[in-house]
Write a protein that holds these residues in place. Structure first.
Motif, PDB file in Angstrom:
ATOM      1  N   ALA A  46      13.959  14.338  12.853  1.00  0.00           N
ATOM      2  CA  ALA A  46      12.901  15.008  12.083  1.00  0.00           C
ATOM      3  C   ALA A  46      12.571  14.270  10.792  1.00  0.00           C
ATOM      4  O   ALA A  46      12.151  14.889   9.811  1.00  0.00           O
ATOM      5  N   HIS A  47      12.735  12.947  10.776  1.00  0.00           N
ATOM      6  CA  HIS A  47      12.427  12.184   9.568  1.00  0.00           C
ATOM      7  C   HIS A  47      10.996  12.428   9.094  1.00  0.00           C
ATOM      8  O   HIS A  47      10.729  12.496   7.887  1.00  0.00           O
ATOM      9  N   ASP A  48      10.076  12.548  10.049  1.00  0.00           N
ATOM     10  CA  ASP A  48       8.665  12.707   9.697  1.00  0.00           C
ATOM     11  C   ASP A  48       8.344  14.093   9.150  1.00  0.00           C
ATOM     12  O   ASP A  48       7.245  14.320   8.634  1.00  0.00           O
ATOM     13  N   LYS A  49       9.288  15.020   9.237  1.00  0.00           N
ATOM     14  CA  LYS A  49       9.053  16.384   8.763  1.00  0.00           C
ATOM     15  C   LYS A  49       9.685  16.645   7.395  1.00  0.00           C
ATOM     16  O   LYS A  49       9.451  17.706   6.799  1.00  0.00           O
ATOM     17  N   PHE A  69      18.555   8.459   5.777  1.00  0.00           N
ATOM     18  CA  PHE A  69      17.164   8.916   5.872  1.00  0.00           C
ATOM     19  C   PHE A  69      16.221   7.811   5.421  1.00  0.00           C
ATOM     20  O   PHE A  69      15.208   8.060   4.761  1.00  0.00           O
ATOM     21  N   ALA A  70      16.569   6.587   5.834  1.00  0.00           N
ATOM     22  CA  ALA A  70      15.793   5.410   5.459  1.00  0.00           C
ATOM     23  C   ALA A  70      14.308   5.523   5.809  1.00  0.00           C
ATOM     24  O   ALA A  70      13.453   5.125   5.000  1.00  0.00           O
ATOM     25  N   PRO A  71      13.931   6.070   6.979  1.00  0.00           N
ATOM     26  CA  PRO A  71      12.500   6.188   7.271  1.00  0.00           C
ATOM     27  C   PRO A  71      11.751   7.056   6.258  1.00  0.00           C
ATOM     28  O   PRO A  71      10.573   6.795   5.958  1.00  0.00           O
ATOM     29  N   VAL A  72      12.425   8.064   5.720  1.00  0.00           N
ATOM     30  CA  VAL A  72      11.796   8.923   4.720  1.00  0.00           C
ATOM     31  C   VAL A  72      11.640   8.157   3.406  1.00  0.00           C
ATOM     32  O   VAL A  72      10.595   8.232   2.738  1.00  0.00           O
ATOM     33  N   VAL A  73      12.667   7.397   3.037  1.00  0.00           N
ATOM     34  CA  VAL A  73      12.608   6.574   1.822  1.00  0.00           C
ATOM     35  C   VAL A  73      11.507   5.530   1.959  1.00  0.00           C
ATOM     36  O   VAL A  73      10.719   5.310   1.024  1.00  0.00           O
ATOM     37  N   GLU A  74      11.432   4.911   3.127  1.00  0.00           N
ATOM     38  CA  GLU A  74      10.413   3.873   3.356  1.00  0.00           C
ATOM     39  C   GLU A  74       8.999   4.430   3.333  1.00  0.00           C
ATOM     40  O   GLU A  74       8.047   3.687   3.077  1.00  0.00           O
ATOM     41  N   SER A  75       8.867   5.729   3.571  1.00  0.00           N
ATOM     42  CA  SER A  75       7.540   6.354   3.513  1.00  0.00           C
ATOM     43  C   SER A  75       7.091   6.601   2.069  1.00  0.00           C
ATOM     44  O   SER A  75       5.950   7.019   1.844  1.00  0.00           O
ATOM     45  N   GLY A  76       7.996   6.363   1.109  1.00  0.00           N
ATOM     46  CA  GLY A  76       7.626   6.494  -0.297  1.00  0.00           C
ATOM     47  C   GLY A  76       8.308   7.614  -1.060  1.00  0.00           C
ATOM     48  O   GLY A  76       8.084   7.770  -2.257  1.00  0.00           O
ATOM     49  N   LYS A  77       9.146   8.382  -0.391  1.00  0.00           N
ATOM     50  CA  LYS A  77       9.829   9.492  -1.065  1.00  0.00           C
ATOM     51  C   LYS A  77      11.090   9.005  -1.776  1.00  0.00           C
ATOM     52  O   LYS A  77      11.875   8.251  -1.213  1.00  0.00           O
ATOM     53  N   LYS A  78      11.265   9.460  -3.015  1.00  0.00           N
ATOM     54  CA  LYS A  78      12.467   9.138  -3.763  1.00  0.00           C
ATOM     55  C   LYS A  78      13.530  10.193  -3.512  1.00  0.00           C
ATOM     56  O   LYS A  78      13.230  11.337  -3.150  1.00  0.00           O
ATOM     57  N   LEU A 106      20.443   1.566  -9.032  1.00  0.00           N
ATOM     58  CA  LEU A 106      19.623   2.142  -7.965  1.00  0.00           C
ATOM     59  C   LEU A 106      18.128   1.979  -8.180  1.00  0.00           C
ATOM     60  O   LEU A 106      17.342   2.168  -7.247  1.00  0.00           O
ATOM     61  N   GLY A 107      17.729   1.646  -9.380  1.00  0.00           N
ATOM     62  CA  GLY A 107      16.322   1.391  -9.652  1.00  0.00           C
ATOM     63  C   GLY A 107      15.432   2.586  -9.391  1.00  0.00           C
ATOM     64  O   GLY A 107      15.798   3.727  -9.663  1.00  0.00           O
ATOM     65  N   ASP A 108      14.260   2.323  -8.835  1.00  0.00           N
ATOM     66  CA  ASP A 108      13.256   3.370  -8.642  1.00  0.00           C
ATOM     67  C   ASP A 108      13.410   4.141  -7.341  1.00  0.00           C
ATOM     68  O   ASP A 108      12.600   5.015  -7.030  1.00  0.00           O
ATOM     69  N   ARG A 109      14.447   3.846  -6.569  1.00  0.00           N
ATOM     70  CA  ARG A 109      14.635   4.575  -5.308  1.00  0.00           C
ATOM     71  C   ARG A 109      15.114   6.002  -5.537  1.00  0.00           C
ATOM     72  O   ARG A 109      14.989   6.856  -4.658  1.00  0.00           O
ATOM     73  N   VAL A 110      15.675   6.251  -6.722  1.00  0.00           N
ATOM     74  CA  VAL A 110      16.248   7.556  -7.041  1.00  0.00           C
ATOM     75  C   VAL A 110      15.585   8.134  -8.280  1.00  0.00           C
ATOM     76  O   VAL A 110      15.398   7.442  -9.288  1.00  0.00           O
TER      77      VAL A 110
END
Length: 264
Positions: A46-49, A69-78, A106-110
């Motif tokens: 359910a990564h897309d949800k 949850f890398a696909p969610v992070v790659e979609s732009g969510k921090k 961690l930079g801007d990922r978090v």
């Protein structure tokens, strides 16, 4: 559709390998832990949800969330770092780094806007002193915050919170399966899904209930514990905490410090 909260225990960290390693300050994930994250990422469908990613600000939970949850992070969510979701004990392995060090690593990922100086203070009198009354109070604060976040995101919201084996029992108010020698009944990278018991949002405790598919997946047709059985395990867990970490719960009860609500 009611909001769904996916609760996850972090992947294996070096502190999980031995009692001696519990003296490591905010340790890394092990290679096996990284593999566990990859397996969870592949298995979760359910990564897309997912509308929000949230994690305790300890490094093992942040990295578990980023990898699993890398696909969610790659979609732009921090990943939102939530201090009240940190682990229960005052051991070095459960004591986090300063916000500036987390930002540097961690930079801007978090998203660290909730992580203030002092979030890693677990001394008596602090918000994070590991006395059970304080743990219950901040767990309630987490549930209220999650409910507000879900309300803001809408009825179809699905939120991931990556946290720790001990605090998960206070968050869920479910002590079924606890192994006192491990301090938890959750496995590394175990994921369980929850809804709020009160769909109207009026429950002042914002209690959670595990979804039927989630419980059936891990427990089959097993009969849930009675309230009395839950209480017995909860009291045994409290006794273990007080003894192992030399916690004075009476001090926390006498203090009656109100845990302020977290602002979304």
């Amino acid at each position: 559709m009611a909001p769904i909260i996916h609760l996850v225990r972090h992947a294996q960290g070096y502190h999980n390998l031995s009692i001696e390693n519990q003296q490591l300050r905010d340790p890394d994930l092990t290679p096996l832990g990284e593999t566990q994250c990859a397996e969870l990422c592949k298995k979760f469908d359910a990564h897309d949800k997912i509308t929000h990613l949230v994690a305790s600000p300890l490094r093992r939970t942040l990295y578990t969330c980023l990898h699993s949850f890398a696909p969610v992070v790659e979609s732009g969510k921090k990943v939102i770092a939530l201090p009240d979701a940190q682990e229960v004990s005052n051991l070095p392995c459960d004591t986090g780094l300063e916000p500036s060090k987390l930002k540097e690593e961690l930079g801007d990922r978090v998203d660290l806007h909730l992580v203030q100086e002092g979030w890693n203070n677990k001394a008596p009198g602090s918000r994070y002193y590991p006395a059970p009354p304080r743990l219950e109070a901040r767990s309630r604060a987490v549930r209220l915050w999650l409910r507000d976040l879900a309300k803001e995101a809408g009825e179809d919201s699905q939120i991931v919170l990556v946290t720790h084996g001990g605090i998960l029992h206070f968050l869920t108010e479910d002590w079924d399966g606890v192994k006192l020698e491990r301090g938890t009944g959750w496995d590394n990278t175990e994921l369980r899904s929850y809804e709020f018991k009160d769909p109207t949002g009026q429950d002042p405790n914002a209690s959670l209930k595990e979804t039927q598919p989630s419980r059936r997946r891990r427990r089959g047709s097993a009969i849930p514990l009675t309230e009395t059985e839950q209480l017995e395990i909860r009291l045994a867990f409290q006794t273990m905490l007080e003894k192992e970490f030399q916690i004075d719960s009476s001090e926390a009860i006498a203090d009656q410090q109100e845990i302020p609500k977290i602002q979304v």
